[in-house]
Every structure is written in C-alpha cells, then in structure tokens.
Write a protein that holds these residues in place. Structure first.
Motif: not given
Length: 407
Positions: A153-155, A90-103, A4-10
């Motif tokens: 959003k975790l990528e 989380v695995p090394v190489g994970t990008t954390i993104i704010d799902a609301t603002t895409q920041e 799994v390489d992309e998930v959305s969490i709260r």
C-alpha cells in the motif's frame, strides 16, 4: 493530472535460475567430469523517490509489477544471467506499507532515496558444486529460490512546513495565492479545492518555506463527511498548522461556531495532530468595520479558549500577510535550531510525529472498513439502531446468536 495519494499494488521479484546438470564430453577426454553452472539471481524490486513526481497516478491502473527471472545455468560451467532489477519511481513523501501485516517498510522523504521492497530469488546450484573425492559424477542440482511477492500500500503525504486548516471558503487558497506563486482555483462556492496544493513562500532572498492547502473540513468530517478528512493525513508531516477562520461568512453563520467545528473535527481525527503547534488566523478582516474587528476577534478567542498566537489578515488585500509569513519563517528557524541543540526536544517531536502517523492511519482504515461494510450490505455494530432489533428476540437471551447478512 489526476491527484492520487493512495494506491495498492502487488510486486513479485524474479525467481532464481535453476542449476544445470552437465558433464564434459570432448574427443580424447574420457570421464571429463561435471561442468554444470549455477543459475542467475532473480531481479529485485526497488522504490525510488523522484522529486519530479507529485502523484501516484502511474499506479492507478497498473497494479502488478514483476521483475525479471534469472536465467538457468549452462554447460561448460556457464553461470546464468541475473535478472534485471525493477525500479518503481514514486513521489517524495511516499510511505510503503505491507498490506498484509500493516508494517511500514519504509518512508521515502528525500529525492533519490532508494528502498528494496522485494528481494530477488537466490540462484540454484549446478552439479559442479557437488563434486568431491568420493562423488566424481554428481547428479545433484538445486532449483532457484522463488522471489519475494508482496501486496503493498503506497501512501503519499505532501512535504510542507506549514499546513492550512479551515472550513470551505475560509480563504485558504486565496492565502496561498497571496503569499506564493501557486495558483490554486478560487471561486465563490465551497469545495473549490479538491486536491492538496503546495506553495513556496519566499520571505527573503535565501529564506523560504512550503505551505500546503487541503480541501476544507466540514462538521462530521471525522466520520467521513466531505472531502477534507481524506487529506488530513497530508498535514501529519507539517511543522506548524494555520487555522484560518472567516471573520465575515457570506451565509451570516457564526464565526466562533465555524472555528469550533474545525477544532472538534481535528481532535476526533487525531488527538496528537491537535497537539501540533497551531496559530489562529482570522481572515477577511476587510469585510467588516475596523471597530468590529476587535470584538469579533475576542469572541472567537473566548469561544476556543485560545492562548496561542492570533493574526488578523485579509488574504485578498494582502493585509497582514507579510508580517505573518515573516513570523512563520522566524518560528521555523528557531524550531530547527532548538532541535539541533536539544536532543530531548527532537525525540519529543519524533514521538509526536509517530503518534500522528499511527492515529491517522487507524482512523482512515476504520473509515475504509465502514465503507466496505456498507457496500456489502452488512451493518457494523455502531450503525445498528433500536429499529434493527426484533422485540420477540429480546427475551430470548439464552438462545443462539444469529447474524443476518444480506447477499
């Protein structure tokens, strides 16, 4: 294990504890004064990169994470206990993104790297804090502040030095098996690779690099066809791309046409990714006669108007692979040395990496939006054809615009 390489969490940080209103009441002590304590701070939430993880499957079904709330203050000037922080690995190489603002909140690229994603709430104040010479018996307190709540959003993008591009059955997995200890699935049918595979290639005793293999691309991949488009983002962090071409396709298709398909899909997905240093690797040379190899090679080079390095190998027979891996190692070393010596070159690469990230995210978001529209029964502007227009409505250009939505 499922990749799994992309998930959305709260995530919800803990709220701060409320301040306490209390007065000292003991025998022989009159008008003891205020002694209400402060509340405790709420627990914060942190993301930590863990080299032992290689997938985000732990967040596939558990999507909500709450940190502990701070305790309320007590009498006798007792401060409430702080809420325990929550650590999400989380695995090394994970990008954390704010799902609301895409920041982009942060990018975890090193083992043990720690990032706060939600701040715990500040504690409330007890009535002791408000006593003064003119306010001997304060009855004011403050409640604890609420903790941050965010939709994230975790990528995951695998960290590799070299990425492999090619059509299904071009020999990418066989190449990794040939030059490293990785054992990805290999079979005589397309799409045997369903998830990215990593292999460590040891050139000398103290020299090695990592190769990433992604599912094969097909024509129309930039529009969502096939599997490879979802995993092209994993090549965004690579330093070098190897474009593998099957010199002798089993279906007797044209090798130059196959090579051109990959180049076109790569440019459609991300023009900046197409600017990444790329080498042309012609695989399965053992399947054709030696006198035909040079003609086939020249045909592919002419079709692509290729001016970069070209290698002719046979991954299964390990023919030409040793020279290729040594050249890759030399290229990576020279690249690292140039980055250290030339600040301008390092800035240029950083700017290219950022453009690749932005274009890849925009392309994948557009594909997700198209899928959401199709599931809801609404057609996007690009999907509307001539048959969707009513001839009677064409002449009525001054009338109100009506959009039909299927429930």
């Amino acid at each position: 294990m499922k990749f799994v390489d992309e998930v959305s969490i709260r995530v919800k940080a803990g709220d701060g504890g409320n301040g306490c209103m209390s007065f000292r009441r003991e025998k022989f002590i009159e008008n003891g004064g205020p002694n209400g304590g402060d509340g405790g701070d709420g627990g914060s939430i942190f993301m930590v990169a863990d080299v032992n993880l290689n997938t985000l499957v732990d967040y596939r079904y558990t999507r909500h994470f709450d940190a502990e709330r701070g305790s309320n203050g007590g009498s006798a000037d007792c401060t409430g206990r702080k809420g325990e922080e929550l650590v999400l690995r989380v695995p090394v190489g994970t990008t954390i993104i704010d799902a609301t603002t895409q920041e982009i909140i942060g990018d975890l690229t090193k083992d043990g790297q720690r990032l706060m994603v939600a701040q715990g709430g500040w504690h409330g104040l007890g009535n002791t804090r408000f006593k003064s010479s003119t306010n001997r018996a304060p009855r004011q307190t403050t409640p604890g502040k609420p903790g941050d709540q965010r939709d994230l959003k975790l990528e995951l993008k695998v960290l590799a030095d070299v990425g492999l591009l090619g059509l299904p059955n071009a020999g990418k997995s066989t190449f990794i098996r040939s030059v490293s200890a990785a054992k990805p699935k290999v079979a005589d049918y397309p799409f045997t690779t369903l998830v990215p595979n990593l292999g460590v290639v040891s050139v000398d005793r103290w020299k090695s690099f990592v190769v990433a293999d992604i599912p094969g691309l097909i024509e129309g991949a930039s529009d969502g066809a096939g599997l490879g488009i979802r995993f092209l983002k994993h090549l965004a962090r690579t330093r070098l791309l190897l474009h593998l071409v099957d010199m002798a396709p089993l279906d007797e298709s044209s090798a130059p046409d196959a090579a051109e398909v990959i180049v076109n899909e790569l440019e459609k997905f991300s023009p900046s990714l197409a600017e990444r240093d790329r080498w042309l690797v012609l695989n399965k040379c053992d399947q054709i006669l030696e006198e035909e190899q040079e003609a086939r090679k020249q045909e592919i080079v002419d079709r692509l108007e290729w001016t970069g390095p070209v290698y002719v190998i046979s991954a299964i027979a390990k023919e030409g692979t040793e020279q290729l891996t040594r050249d890759i190692m030399r290229y990576l070393e020279e690249r690292s040395q140039r980055i250290a010596e030339e600040p301008g070159y390092a800035e240029e690469l950083a700017e290219l990496d950022q453009r690749i990230e932005d274009e890849a995210r925009a392309q994948l978001q557009a594909l997700d939006d198209q899928r959401a529209l199709r599931r809801s029964g609404v057609k996007s502007v690009h999907d509307i054809g001539d048959d969707d227009w009513d001839e009677e409505d064409v002449d009525d250009e001054d009338g109100p615009e009506i959009i039909y939505v299927r429930d």
